[in-house]
Design a protein around this motif. Structure first.
Motif, PDB file in Angstrom:
ATOM      1  N   UNK A  65       0.848  -1.186   0.000  1.00 46.77           N
ATOM      2  CA  UNK A  65       0.000   0.000   0.000  1.00 46.77           C
ATOM      3  C   UNK A  65       0.890   1.245   0.000  1.00 46.77           C
ATOM      4  N   UNK A  66       0.584   2.183  -0.910  1.00 50.35           N
ATOM      5  CA  UNK A  66       1.385   3.396  -1.002  1.00 50.35           C
ATOM      6  C   UNK A  66       2.704   3.195  -1.722  1.00 50.35           C
ATOM      7  N   UNK A  67       2.775   2.202  -2.613  1.00 54.52           N
ATOM      8  CA  UNK A  67       4.008   1.972  -3.382  1.00 54.52           C
ATOM      9  C   UNK A  67       4.348   3.193  -4.217  1.00 54.52           C
ATOM     10  N   UNK A  68       5.617   3.395  -4.464  1.00 53.68           N
ATOM     11  CA  UNK A  68       6.033   4.522  -5.300  1.00 53.68           C
ATOM     12  C   UNK A  68       5.393   4.401  -6.678  1.00 53.68           C
ATOM     13  N   UNK A  69       4.943   5.518  -7.254  1.00 55.81           N
ATOM     14  CA  UNK A  69       4.269   5.461  -8.556  1.00 55.81           C
ATOM     15  C   UNK A  69       5.215   5.000  -9.659  1.00 55.81           C
ATOM     16  N   UNK A  70       4.685   4.158 -10.537  1.00 53.33           N
ATOM     17  CA  UNK A  70       5.449   3.709 -11.702  1.00 53.33           C
ATOM     18  C   UNK A  70       5.175   4.687 -12.846  1.00 53.33           C
ATOM     19  N   UNK A  71       5.770   5.849 -12.722  1.00 49.83           N
ATOM     20  CA  UNK A  71       5.489   6.969 -13.610  1.00 49.83           C
ATOM     21  C   UNK A  71       6.801   7.691 -13.864  1.00 49.83           C
ATOM     22  N   UNK A  72       7.161   7.880 -15.144  1.00 52.54           N
ATOM     23  CA  UNK A  72       8.420   8.540 -15.471  1.00 52.54           C
ATOM     24  C   UNK A  72       8.471   9.985 -14.994  1.00 52.54           C
ATOM     25  N   UNK A 120      -3.005   1.834 -10.020  1.00 53.60           N
ATOM     26  CA  UNK A 120      -1.850   2.699 -10.249  1.00 53.60           C
ATOM     27  C   UNK A 120      -2.081   4.131  -9.755  1.00 53.60           C
ATOM     28  N   UNK A 121      -1.052   4.921  -9.890  1.00 60.20           N
ATOM     29  CA  UNK A 121      -0.992   6.280  -9.342  1.00 60.20           C
ATOM     30  C   UNK A 121      -2.149   7.170  -9.804  1.00 60.20           C
ATOM     31  N   UNK A 122      -2.647   7.978  -8.885  1.00 60.95           N
ATOM     32  CA  UNK A 122      -3.625   9.036  -9.156  1.00 60.95           C
ATOM     33  C   UNK A 122      -4.993   8.525  -9.604  1.00 60.95           C
ATOM     34  N   UNK A 135      -6.433  -8.088 -12.102  1.00 57.76           N
ATOM     35  CA  UNK A 135      -6.888  -6.899 -12.827  1.00 57.76           C
ATOM     36  C   UNK A 135      -5.903  -5.755 -12.612  1.00 57.76           C
ATOM     37  N   UNK A 136      -5.602  -5.021 -13.684  1.00 50.47           N
ATOM     38  CA  UNK A 136      -4.614  -3.950 -13.642  1.00 50.47           C
ATOM     39  C   UNK A 136      -5.264  -2.635 -14.084  1.00 50.47           C
ATOM     40  N   UNK A 137      -5.235  -1.657 -13.205  1.00 58.74           N
ATOM     41  CA  UNK A 137      -5.794  -0.339 -13.487  1.00 58.74           C
ATOM     42  C   UNK A 137      -4.633   0.637 -13.614  1.00 58.74           C
ATOM     43  N   UNK A 138      -4.492   1.260 -14.779  1.00 56.59           N
ATOM     44  CA  UNK A 138      -3.381   2.170 -15.023  1.00 56.59           C
ATOM     45  C   UNK A 138      -3.599   3.506 -14.309  1.00 56.59           C
TER      46      UNK A 138
END
Length: 260
Positions: A65-72, A120-122, A135-138
């Motif tokens: 929970x609260x993992x760092x975002x996988x976002x460039x 995922x983030x945001x 299930x994967x939510x971007x």
């Protein structure tokens, strides 16, 4: 009642933990974390900085929970992952915090995230949703209330799912899924009205017929979606559900899923 915290859990002393929680061995909790009352945190769960967790949640083994975002675009900014009340988060679920300073990933209340789901983030999730296995939510998605994702669904970035929609197993989509429908197939398409959920919600048979008529105009008409929405306004009796679908479609930025 004080919380039952295993001495073999690794918890930063700055973390705030509510009353009557049960925290098992080998749980890892960082300092900038707030956890409400009556939560159960199973072994090998990681709850990282920026996590704000409400009451009566169950978080199972291996969840992050609260993992760092996988976002460039992420530059180490301070952001949050906010989770409401009475959620069940099963094994190996990952929920990322937001990318930018002051922003939030939000999970509402009474949701069920099955094994291996990833939010995922945001992304913003409403209440009473189900996320099936894997299930994967971007990032930057919006998911309404009472949405059901079957197993191995992939929702691509920046898309929305309306209230009471159901996404069939193995579906991938890159456009918005309007409320109260079933969507699935390759490519994804409209598969009918989600009458089961509408009945549970308390919508009358008459309103359900109106919703079906509205979607016949939108998905099977010979006009643009814009013109079809105008036809819905003119031809379909008004209700809360009809207003919800009209407002959803009028506010789309990516367009809605295919008619066929």
């Amino acid at each position: 009642m004080p919380s039952d915290i295993s001495p073999r859990a690794e918890i930063d002393p700055r973390a705030v933990i509510g009353n009557n929680c049960k925290i098992f061995p080998f749980v890892y909790i960082e300092g900038d974390v707030v956890i409400g009352d009556n939560c159960i945190i199973f072994p090998f769960t990681s709850i990282l900085n920026g996590s704000r967790i409400g009451n009566d949640n169950k978080i199972h083994q291996g969840a992050v929970i609260g993992a760092l975002p996988q976002d460039f675009e992420f530059r180490g900014e301070k952001s949050e992952c906010v989770i409401g009340n009475n959620n069940i988060i099963r094994e190996n679920v990952v929920i990322n915090r937001a990318t930018h300073n002051g922003c939030k990933t939000v999970i509402g209340s009474n949701n069920f995230l099955m094994e291996g789901a990833h939010i995922s983030h945001d992304t913003k999730v409403g209440n009473h949703c189900v996320f099936g296995y894997g299930t994967k939510i971007a990032g930057d998605c919006e998911i309404g209330n009472g949405v059901i994702f079957s197993s191995s669904v992939i929702e691509n970035a920046g898309t929305r799912v309306g209230n009471g929609a159901m996404i069939q197993a193995g579906t991938t989509f890159s456009k918005d899924v309007p409320p109260y429908i079933i969507a699935g197939g390759v490519p994804v398409k409209y598969c009918g009205v989600n009458t089961t959920l509408l009945t549970v919600k308390g919508s009358s048979e008459k309103v359900q017929k109106h919703i079906a008529n509205a979607y016949r105009l939108i998905f099977h008409g010979q006009t643009s979606v814009f013109d079809a929405v105008n036809q819905v306004k003119e031809q379909v009796p008004d209700s809360e559900e009809i207003q919800t679908l009209i407002n959803f479609i009028n506010s789309t930025k990516r367009g809605i899923i295919s008619k066929i």
